[in-house]
Design a protein around this motif. Structure first.
Motif, PDB file in Angstrom:
ATOM      1  N   LYS A  62       0.848  -1.182   0.001  1.00 42.33           N
ATOM      2  CA  LYS A  62       0.023   0.183  -0.162  1.00 42.33           C
ATOM      3  C   LYS A  62       0.874   1.087  -0.102  1.00 42.33           C
ATOM      4  O   LYS A  62       1.796   1.231   0.717  1.00 42.33           O
ATOM      5  N   LYS A  64       2.575   4.575   0.868  1.00 41.70           N
ATOM      6  CA  LYS A  64       2.573   5.383   1.934  1.00 41.70           C
ATOM      7  C   LYS A  64       3.171   6.743   1.707  1.00 41.70           C
ATOM      8  O   LYS A  64       3.883   6.949   0.531  1.00 41.70           O
ATOM      9  N   ARG A  65       2.911   7.735   2.507  1.00 38.86           N
ATOM     10  CA  ARG A  65       3.338   9.078   2.157  1.00 38.86           C
ATOM     11  C   ARG A  65       4.784   9.299   2.460  1.00 38.86           C
ATOM     12  O   ARG A  65       5.269   8.967   3.689  1.00 38.86           O
ATOM     13  N   PRO A 104       8.705   5.375   3.210  1.00 38.60           N
ATOM     14  CA  PRO A 104       8.197   4.092   4.213  1.00 38.60           C
ATOM     15  C   PRO A 104       7.702   3.138   3.292  1.00 38.60           C
ATOM     16  O   PRO A 104       7.315   2.002   3.808  1.00 38.60           O
ATOM     17  N   ASN A 105       7.644   3.387   1.614  1.00 40.93           N
ATOM     18  CA  ASN A 105       7.141   2.196   1.097  1.00 40.93           C
ATOM     19  C   ASN A 105       8.090   1.039   0.794  1.00 40.93           C
ATOM     20  O   ASN A 105       9.176   1.027   0.933  1.00 40.93           O
ATOM     21  N   ASP A 138      12.023   1.672   1.941  1.00 39.63           N
ATOM     22  CA  ASP A 138      12.332   1.817   3.315  1.00 39.63           C
ATOM     23  C   ASP A 138      13.881   2.645   3.390  1.00 39.63           C
ATOM     24  O   ASP A 138      14.557   2.416   4.310  1.00 39.63           O
TER      25      ASP A 138
END
Length: 220
Positions: A62, A64-65, A104-105, A138
């Protein structure tokens, strides 16, 4: 005397065997059932893969920002003087902005050419480019930006002299925008923009920066 023709008593009259036709029909039926089962199996596998991809896209992968954080703001160069005879203020200033971008993806984040802007009381007085790039999954990437103050824009602001006269305190704020996209499993491209606004104060008397307050915002 009539002679009756000799017949082989073992010979049997020829006739069609109905079980042969039935066997062929059963064989065709089995082939059709096999093809149908293969077709159903392929459809079920395809549906399973689609469901699995959808679940992964909205859970593990999903989007993420990405978060842009300003770590520090400092003055690397400041030359300030007042020429009372000519009623002129001379100012040269450079701001070093250390920031970091966290992705953070679980997939990479590609961002386009962006920029950071320095503002004084609603007027832009400096700008620094941020070249396009990519941040792996990450990963947190540090950046150092140098914002050179456009002294002419600052000096000709009507409120600049009053700020100098009342203590040499300049209220500034820097705006950093990073725009790009997150590619989820090579199926979905999600556009993302991460922005940071930092308010801070430059003290001309001792060439320092203080009262820093940053706000972060990300939108899809």
């Amino acid at each position: 005397m009539e002679v009756e023709p000799f017949r082989n008593k073992t010979e049997k009259p020829s006739m069609d065997h109905p079980h042969t036709t039935t066997s062929d029909a059963a064989r065709v039926l089995r082939k059709r059932r096999k093809r149908r089962n293969i077709c159903f199996g392929a459809i079920a596998l395809l549906v399973f893969i689609i469901i699995l991809i959808t679940i992964l896209a909205f859970t593990v992968f999903k989007a993420k920002r990405p978060v842009t954080t300003v770590d520090s703001v400092s003055l690397s160069d400041l030359n300030f003087s007042v020429d009372l005879a000519r009623f002129r203020v001379l100012l040269n200033a450079t701001l070093d902005v250390d920031l970091s971008i966290k992705n953070p993806n679980k997939v990479g984040f590609k961002y386009r050419d962006s920029n950071a802007q320095l503002n004084y009381r609603g007027q832009q007085i400096g700008e620094a480019p941020i070249p396009a790039g990519k941040i792996s999954a990450d990963q947190t990437v540090p950046m150092n930006l140098t914002l050179t103050v456009m002294a002419d824009r600052l000096i000709y602001n009507s409120r600049f002299f009053s700020d100098v006269a009342t203590g040499g305190v300049l209220p500034l704020y820097a705006v950093t925008r990073i725009s790009g996209k997150v590619n989820v499993m090579n199926l979905f491209n999600i556009q993302v923009e991460s922005s940071t606004t930092c308010n801070f104060t430059v003290f001309l008397s001792n060439a320092s920066v203080g009262d820093q307050n940053c706000k972060y915002k990300t939108k899809f």
